[in-house]
Structure formats: C-alpha cells, structure tokens
Design a protein around this motif. Structure first.
Motif, PDB file in Angstrom:
ATOM      1  N   UNK A 222      -2.468  -1.364  -6.032  1.00  0.00           N
ATOM      2  CA  UNK A 222      -3.288  -0.580  -5.335  1.00  0.00           C
ATOM      3  C   UNK A 222      -3.253   1.018  -6.020  1.00  0.00           C
ATOM      4  N   UNK A 223      -4.418   1.629  -5.642  1.00  0.00           N
ATOM      5  CA  UNK A 223      -4.458   3.068  -6.185  1.00  0.00           C
ATOM      6  C   UNK A 223      -3.582   3.801  -5.436  1.00  0.00           C
TER       7      UNK A 223
ATOM      8  N   UNK B 261       0.984  -1.287  -0.093  1.00  0.00           N
ATOM      9  CA  UNK B 261       0.106  -0.050   0.057  1.00  0.00           C
ATOM     10  C   UNK B 261       0.807   1.187   0.152  1.00  0.00           C
ATOM     11  N   UNK B 262       0.355   2.222  -0.814  1.00  0.00           N
ATOM     12  CA  UNK B 262       1.384   3.630  -0.695  1.00  0.00           C
ATOM     13  C   UNK B 262       1.475   4.277   0.501  1.00  0.00           C
ATOM     14  N   UNK B 263       0.398   4.037   1.373  1.00  0.00           N
ATOM     15  CA  UNK B 263       0.007   4.800   2.612  1.00  0.00           C
ATOM     16  C   UNK B 263       0.282   4.267   3.874  1.00  0.00           C
ATOM     17  N   UNK B 264       0.133   2.869   3.985  1.00  0.00           N
ATOM     18  CA  UNK B 264       0.211   2.040   4.949  1.00  0.00           C
ATOM     19  C   UNK B 264       1.107   0.858   4.916  1.00  0.00           C
TER      20      UNK B 264
ATOM     21  N   UNK C 235      -1.550  -7.754 -16.769  1.00  0.00           N
ATOM     22  CA  UNK C 235      -0.585  -6.681 -16.172  1.00  0.00           C
ATOM     23  C   UNK C 235      -1.550  -5.651 -16.144  1.00  0.00           C
ATOM     24  N   UNK C 236      -1.688  -4.784 -14.909  1.00  0.00           N
ATOM     25  CA  UNK C 236      -2.497  -3.550 -15.039  1.00  0.00           C
ATOM     26  C   UNK C 236      -1.515  -2.682 -14.048  1.00  0.00           C
ATOM     27  N   UNK C 237      -2.103  -1.280 -14.113  1.00  0.00           N
ATOM     28  CA  UNK C 237      -1.740  -0.148 -13.135  1.00  0.00           C
ATOM     29  C   UNK C 237      -2.629   0.949 -13.160  1.00  0.00           C
ATOM     30  N   UNK C 238      -2.528   1.574 -12.262  1.00  0.00           N
ATOM     31  CA  UNK C 238      -3.367   2.950 -12.195  1.00  0.00           C
ATOM     32  C   UNK C 238      -2.599   4.098 -12.748  1.00  0.00           C
TER      33      UNK C 238
ATOM     34  N   UNK D 120      -8.246   1.836  -2.716  1.00  0.00           N
ATOM     35  CA  UNK D 120      -8.840   0.882  -3.544  1.00  0.00           C
ATOM     36  C   UNK D 120      -7.773  -0.211  -4.264  1.00  0.00           C
ATOM     37  N   UNK D 121      -8.288  -1.364  -4.582  1.00  0.00           N
ATOM     38  CA  UNK D 121      -7.334  -2.446  -5.064  1.00  0.00           C
ATOM     39  C   UNK D 121      -8.060  -2.938  -6.512  1.00  0.00           C
TER      40      UNK D 121
END
Length: 917
Positions: free
Chosen positions: A553-554, A512-515, A612-615, A559-560
C-alpha cells in the motif's frame, strides 16, 4: 537530491573469514565481512563498514604499526591499500595468486607477503607520492609447500615463516653475514603460528596437531653482523648462490632472490652462523582425535599464548613455562581467527561458520563484545515506526533487532524452530510479530525481551507472510500449503477468523495504513481486499495477468503496487479496483548467469521477476528488488526508472556476471562441473554434486546473490535491503548534493550575514534556506536569540515551516543544544499546527525523523537521570546514616558529661559531709 542514496552501513554480518586485527589503541576490532571491512568500536559500542570493497571475499588483512594504513587481499590475490583515516583506497595491486598472510614490520618500513611457497618482502608505502606504492625488495624461497604464517622480531631485523610442509624458516630482513636463512623442523603437522620472543631471536612454533616447540637461539639480535657488500662477479658459482642470493625479476619488479636449502648455510670467514636448538616441547590437551588447533596468537610483553581449536575451545598459556591460565568453550564450531590487543587485556575470536565475533577480557573472564549475524540467508526486515530499530528474520529461525545508530544487534529471539519468513513492528514500536514455517506466529515484547504471545492455526500450516494492522490489534498470516489467511487478536491471542477463497499459496499480505482493509496477493493471479469491519468479507477481487508475488500500500492508502511473476509492476486504485499504471521491469533486473546454467543470462532473465517492493515515505517512488544484484527506484507517476543501485560487486557470489568467462570453459563444459582432482591423465571424471578433491565428504557451496526484502525508513532518509551479503543500509548523503531553492543573484552568504547583523532574523533564515547550505543554515539558526524564537516562528512564511522543521529534526539528532532546538520545535508545531495537519501525508517523514531524534535523546537522558537519582538517594542515605551516627556520638558524649558532673557533685557532697563531721 531524492536519489542521492549512498552505501551507509552493513548490518547482519560481523565476520565471515580472514584474520582479525585490533586498532593501534586496542579499542576497535577490524573485521573482514565478505568483500568489505567493518570496524567495531568497543568503547563507544558502534560499528562502521568502510565504503570500499574488493572483487572477491577478503582472506587476509595487514595493519601498519601506526594504525593508519591497511592492506586487504581477496581470494584471487587482488590487494587494496587503504587509509583508515580517510577511508579511501590509495592503491590497487595484484599478487596474481592467493595470499595466506601479510604482516608489516614493527618499524613500519617493510611488509612481508606469504603466497605459495615464497615470502615476498616489499618496501612499505611512505608518506610521499609514488607511482608504484608496492616496491619488491627481496624474495625468500625455502619451504616446499604453501606458507601459512609470518612473524617479525621486535627490531625488524628478521622474520619467521611457517609452512604446510611442517617446517619453519627464519630469514634475515637485511643481508646478515651470520643469518641468511635457518630451517626448523620438529613438527608432524601444518604450522599454524610462529612467534618470536620479545627482544630476542628465540622462537615458539605451534602446529595443527596441538604441539608447541620452544626454540632457543645462541645469538642475541644485537649479535647479527651486516654483510660487507662485494662487487658482483660476472658469473656466479653454485656455492655462492645460497650465500649471496641471486638477482631475479619477480612479479615484474627488480628484487633479490634468497633461496634456502635444508642444510645450514656455509660459514664465511670468522663469522659464526646463528644456530637454534629445541629446548622443550609441549602438547595441548586434546578433547578428541579431530580437535585440531586452528588459530593462535601471542602477546610478547605478557608472554601469553592464545590458541583456538576446531571444537570451539580456546586456551590461555603463559610461556615459556607453558602454564595454563584458563580454558573456555565459546561455541561448538571451529575458531577461525584469534587476535590480542596492544595492552593484552582483550582477545578477539572469529568463528566463520557461525558468523560470530567475540571479544573476551581474560582477566575478569567476561565478554566485552559479542555479536553474531544470521548464519543463513535473511528473509525479511522491518523498520520501527521511529526508524531507530530494524528487525530481521532469517532462515536460521532467529529474529534479531538492530540499532540503526550503532549498527549492532541488541536482542535475539530464538523461539522459532524453523525459517522466519516475515517480521513486523506494531504501530507502538514496542512489539515485534514474526511468522515462521514452524507453524507459529509469535509476538515479542521489547520492554521485557520475551515471547508473550504465540498464535497457531487449528491445523498445522506453514506461514509464508504476515501483516499487522495500524492499531496493532489484528495479526494476520497467510499459509502457503492450505491457501488460507488466519486472523488473530493481539489482545486475547484467540483465532478470530480463517479467510478462505484463494486457489493458490498466499504470497503476501498488507494492511491499509488508513483503513481496516487487508490486501492479499496469491499465486492464483488475484489480489483480494478483505474488509475487517464488515464480517471479514471480500470487498474486492482484482484479477491479474500473472501470479502475484508481492503487494504494498502507498503510505496514504490510496494506491496499491503489485509485483507479478511476468516481471511487471502494476498499480491499482483500491477503491475502484482500476489499474492506474504499469511498469515492465524485467529488463531492469539484469539477472546474472550462474556457473551451472546451460542458458545465457538474457534467456534466464525472462523467467525472473521482482520479489519485493516498497513505497518511499512520500509515496512518489517505489523501490523494487529480486534475484539480482540491482535494486531499482521507479517514479510511479511517470512510470519510469529513476536510478539503479548495485548492491554488491562480490564475484564470490553466484549469478554476478552476465557472461561466462571463456577461460573457465573446457571441452567438458564449465570448470565448475568438472572434478578438479579426478582423472589419471586422459580421462576426466565428473564428480558427485558438490564433491571436490581432498576430503570427499566436504561440500562446496557458492551462494547466489539476491534481494529478499526491501524497506524505506519512515524518516525517508534511508532504505535497507536484506541480501545474500547481509543487511545493507543506504542513506542520503546531503553533503554531496547542492540543492538550492528559489535562488537568485542577491542570495549570497555575505547578504545573509548582513541580515544577521541588522537583526533581521526571519529574512536571514529565508535567505539561508534558499541557498540551502547546511553549515550556513545552522549558523543562522544558532545566531537567533532564545527569546526571539516565538516571534521568528510566527513571522515565517508557510512554505519554509516544513523545511525548517526538517532541518531542526536533522540538527537535533547530533547537536548538544537540546533545549534550544526543542524550543524551535515546540514553537513551530504550536503556531503552525493546523497548517501542518492539513499536509500530514507530505510531512509524515519529517515528523517521524523528529520523533526518532527526540526519542533517542529521551532514552539517553532517562538513563543519566536514573543514574543521578540513584546517586542522590545514595548520598542522602549516606548523609542520614552519618548524621544519625554523629547524633548518637553526641548523645554518648552528653551522657558521659552528665555522669562526670554527677560524679563530681557526689564527690563534693562527700567532702562536705566529711568537713561537717
């Protein structure tokens, strides 16, 4: 505006096959890469891929003498006429058969194309508009086998053609009375190169077995006599055909046909035909029986011949004496192409098997340019936090770092011994972590370019995925054989924990980018969320309807996104473990049909899914790709497809077409399954897998098109994809999109300039941003006086602060007004810092673009500062040295003066004593 991404550059591949060319000034190399053309600027150390492509891989490139035009021909004979100034396609043409070589005449008026056993001479396209740019002039027949090489005389009067039948033919470009054609033998293998001597008809021919023949002509170029035109007879005799040629229709165009024969043409009247004699024959030193000569180039002004061999060795010889200047091995693979620049200083070598491009300066014996792509598939990529670098890992076990500005690789790490499955940057941007199937996870330092940490598991495991947390302290990797996740400390290198619980291979990991929460996707149809702060326990288990292939992760961590084996994209809330949305994307992939497939593409697509995917940087859209030539952008909120990008149109790859070509289908099945060389009439033998006619040990491999990894740039201005073709970068082309904001009739360029004259700076900036024309915005911004910047920033409405910051970040990247734009940045951040902080998620891409621009300027300036500091130190040391030397000289002069004075005094005293006596 958000989806106006266009192809920007091709990284990860520098050469595939075909011939290399230098630009007219000799400072750039033009290299064919698959079905595209890349230009490598050797002076500025940058690369650019032209925004055009052929339908199949390019086999040869012909460059005009003035360097403005190029003709590229693919494997099927389809040709494009390209302007190298505007980067545009001017004309399409089809030669209908594979072309081995194409060469413009030195005066630029003609060009010759070698295909099959014929040489076709065309009028070069001129500056005036023509309905048909390629006009056939003459067709030259002579060789019995395929033609391989072409060379022109300096005056464009004649050209030579080499062939696989071991003969070389000299043809007259005009209707010369004493030179219609001339056949030269003397070789025992395929002709690799034929070269005319400067301002002469003397010829050098080089064959594959390493033999050089020197041919002397008894006539100078000025001795060629133009044939007088005669009225055409109604019927031709047999004897007149070889002298006069015959009118024929070739490729649907009118042109003369000249048919050469093994014997010398008959002499007409008093005109004596041009004759050649073999003056000398030389042999290259061969390392072994299979060390074939594969490529050759000759520089006429300096008489230097460069030859490349199958063993990777190249020789430099001075002709006609055949003196060896030097010999060097550049690799252990076959040299496919050699080219020399106009000055003769730089030599370019292309190695197709290794995907290598080298430029060698032979006088100083040093590399000017040395690049190599991944010679197997690229498996993963990651952007650095500032978007300035891209790291890629490949199946060849190499980790490469690419500069997004120059498009070149500046460091390669080769410590892994097997395929690299994943690579990532830490949050600092100076450490790269990579996972491999060799059972190791390695950390590389971008300051010292070394592998400073190697993480391993207690039992050997093949690591298929990797993730690094936001702090850069925790490194995790998932094993595909033991179903476990391993956690290490970056600081100590120790294994902290082994996370078990998955019942299938772990396919993807994401922090997660924030946790401090780790999300893991597995083939056991679950997503597990692990809490790094609470004893690494499972926080949540999310059940899925199919095997999980990828999780992301967003950017705000709220969001996932999960890609599953049934072709769906599902979206989840990581806090409540509830599904918030779903997209059925299987039909959007549009998987093509392979040559060997027994089922249709529509049936095959039912078993395909996104891998493969990315936000995007703002989290509103998601980018998805898989085993297809398409990349899809979806809007997450609306759950709908916004745009599809076709990453390749190269039919040399497999699974590109939806339907099989009926012309390739026979009663025995697809031609791809039928042996081309077998059979003695009626029976058709199915060959062993991969074996074709000719060398029974050679294998034919047609790579399948797919997208293995996708990433958005942190700045949001571009995205990159690792594909079978290479590393493709797509960027926003804002110049092509008109995107005004809050526009009305009063907002015009005249109104904006009136506000500038009235010194209403804030009003002018607001109006310019409402009209949203880049040139106008830059004009307004640079008109504001330096001392008025703080006042303007303070009066600016909140809604325009973010827009202005983004525009300043874009300008700062290319502008030379460094201090001016830095003042804008400083005032905007200082005066509106708190407001921007509240919207940190939305403006993160803008801040990262700003960081990238400032970092690049900082790197460039630091180099200049260091250079200046060392220069100043040297100057001070030199002046001190000279001062000390001058002081020493002055001291010596003073001592000499004192000695002279004392001598004079002693002499005077002696005289006084003598007088007294």
């Amino acid at each position: 505006m958000k989806f106006a991404y266009r192809f920007s550059n091709l990284l990860g591949a520098v050469y595939r096959q075909g011939n290399l060319n230098f630009s007219k000034d000799g400072n750039a190399v033009i290299s064919p890469v698959g079905n595209r053309v890349s230009v490598f600027d050797l002076k500025n150390n940058t690369s650019e891929t032209l925004p055009l492509s052929t339908t199949k891989n390019i086999t040869c490139v012909g460059l005009s003498p003035d360097g403005n035009l190029a003709i590229v021909v693919d494997e099927d004979g389809a040709a494009l006429l390209i302007s190298l100034i505007t980067r545009a396609v001017l004309h399409h043409f089809h030669f209908h058969k594979p072309v081995s070589c194409i060469r413009f005449s030195p005066d630029g008026r003609k060009f010759v194309v070698a295909k099959d056993n014929v040489a076709l001479m065309y009028h070069a396209p001129g500056k005036r508009r023509e309905f048909n740019a390629f006009v056939l002039d003459k067709s030259y027949y002579g060789p019995y086998d395929e033609t391989t090489c072409i060379d022109w005389t300096d005056d464009s009067k004649c050209f030579a053609v080499g062939s696989k039948d071991m003969s070389t033919w000299v043809f007259g470009a005009e209707r010369w009375a004493n030179l219609i054609y001339y056949s030269l033998g003397g070789h025992k293998d395929v002709i690799v190169g034929c070269f005319f001597e400067k301002d002469s008809l003397d010829l050098y021919t080089v064959s594959q077995d390493g033999t050089l023949c020197v041919w002397e002509s008894d006539t100078e170029p000025s001795g060629l006599v133009l044939k007088k035109s005669k009225p055409k007879p109604s019927r031709r005799g047999e004897g007149e055909e070889e002298e006069d040629g015959e009118e024929g229709r070739v490729e649907g165009e009118q042109g003369e046909v000249i048919r050469g024969k093994a014997e010398t043409p008959k002499e007409t009247g008093k005109t004596k035909n041009v004759r050649y004699k073999l003056s000398s024959k030389h042999f290259f030193n061969k390392e072994g029986d299979f060390n074939n000569l594969t490529a050759a180039a000759f520089h006429k002004p300096t008489h230097i011949l460069v030859t490349g061999f199958a063993s990777g060795i190249f020789h430099l010889h001075e002709l006609p004496e055949f003196n060896l200047i030097h010999s060097l091995s550049i690799s252990d693979q076959r040299i496919a192409s050699v080219s020399i620049n106009s000055s003769g200083d730089w030599i370019a070598f292309g190695c197709s098997r290794m995907g290598q491009l080298l430029v060698w300066e032979w006088q100083s014996e040093s590399y000017v340019f040395k690049q190599q792509g991944h010679f197997n598939n690229m498996a993963s990529l990651a952007y650095s936090p500032d978007g300035q670098y891209i790291v890629t890992g490949g199946d060849d076990g190499k980790v490469k770092v690419w500069n997004t500005n120059s498009g070149l690789c500046f460091v390669t790490f080769t410590e892994h011994t097997s395929s690299v499955t994943n690579a990532a940057f830490t949050s600092s941007g100076f450490v790269i972590v990579s996972a491999s199937l060799d059972g190791t996870v390695r950390a590389f330092d971008l300051h010292r370019y070394r592998n400073f940490r190697t993480f391993t598991s207690p039992r050997p495991a093949q690591f298929s995925c990797l993730a690094v947390d936001v702090s850069g302290e925790l490194v995790s990797a998932g094993a595909q054989d033991s179903f476990e996740i391993f956690l290490w400390s970056m600081q100590t290198g120790r294994l902290l924990e082994v996370l078990g619980g998955h019942e299938g291979p772990v396919s993807c990991l994401c922090f997660s980018p924030v946790q401090s929460i780790l999300a893991s996707a597995s083939w056991d149809r679950t997503i597990r969320l692990w809490d790094m702060l609470d004893s690494w326990q499972t926080k949540e288990t999310i059940p899925l309807t199919a095997d999980a292939l990828y999780v992301a992760y967003r950017p705000d961590g709220q969001e996932l996104a999960v890609a599953t084996l049934n072709g769906e994209l599902s979206f989840w809330n990581p806090h409540t473990a509830q599904q918030t949305g779903s997209i059925a994307g299987r039909h959007d992939l549009e998987v093509g049909r392979k040559e060997m497939d027994k089922i249709t593409a529509k049936q095959s697509a039912k078993g395909k899914s996104f891998t493969s995917l990315c936000y995007s940087a703002d989290g509103e859209t998601v980018l998805a790709g898989g085993p297809s030539k398409f990349v899809c952008i979806y809007n997450v909120k609306e759950q709908m497809l916004m745009k599809k990008f076709e990453i390749s149109c190269n039919l040399s790859f497999d699974a590109m077409e939806e339907f099989l070509d009926r012309r390739k289908m026979t009663e025995f099945g697809s031609l791809a399954l039928v042996d081309e060389g077998a059979g003695d009439g009626d029976g058709v033998n199915i060959s062993l897998p991969g074996v074709r006619k000719g060398d029974m040990s050679s294998r034919h491999f047609k790579p399948e098109i797919k997208v293995s990894s996708l990433r958005f740039s942190p700045t949001g201005r571009s995205w990159a994809a690792t594909t079978t073709e290479g590393l493709l970068v797509y960027s926003l082309d804002s110049s092509m999109v008109f995107d005004p904001y809050d526009l009305d009739l009063d907002v015009t360029p005249a109104t904006i300039r009136k506000q500038l004259r009235l010194q209403e700076w804030t009003s002018a900036i607001v109006l310019a941003f409402r009209l949203n024309e880049k040139a106008l915005k830059q004009e307004v911004l640079e008109t504001v006086p330096h001392d008025q910047i703080p006042v303007v920033c303070g009066c600016l409405p909140d809604i325009y602060v973010e827009k202005l910051l983004g525009f300043v970040a874009a300008c700062l990247e290319k502008s030379g007004h460094l201090e001016f734009y830095m003042t804008w940045v400083q005032n905007l951040l200082m005066l509106h810092g708190q407001k921007l902080k509240n919207r940190s998620g939305a403006i993160l891409p803008t801040l990262q673009a700003l960081q990238k621009s400032i970092q690049r300027h900082s790197d460039n300036l630091s180099k200049i500062c260091d250079f200046n500091i060392y220069n100043i130190r040297y100057a001070i040391a030199l002046s001190k040295q000279r001062g000390l030397k001058r002081a020493a000289e002055e001291d010596e002069e003073e001592e000499e003066d004192e000695e002279e004075a004392s001598e004079k005094m002693s002499e005077a005293s002696l005289e006084d004593v003598e007088m007294m006596l």
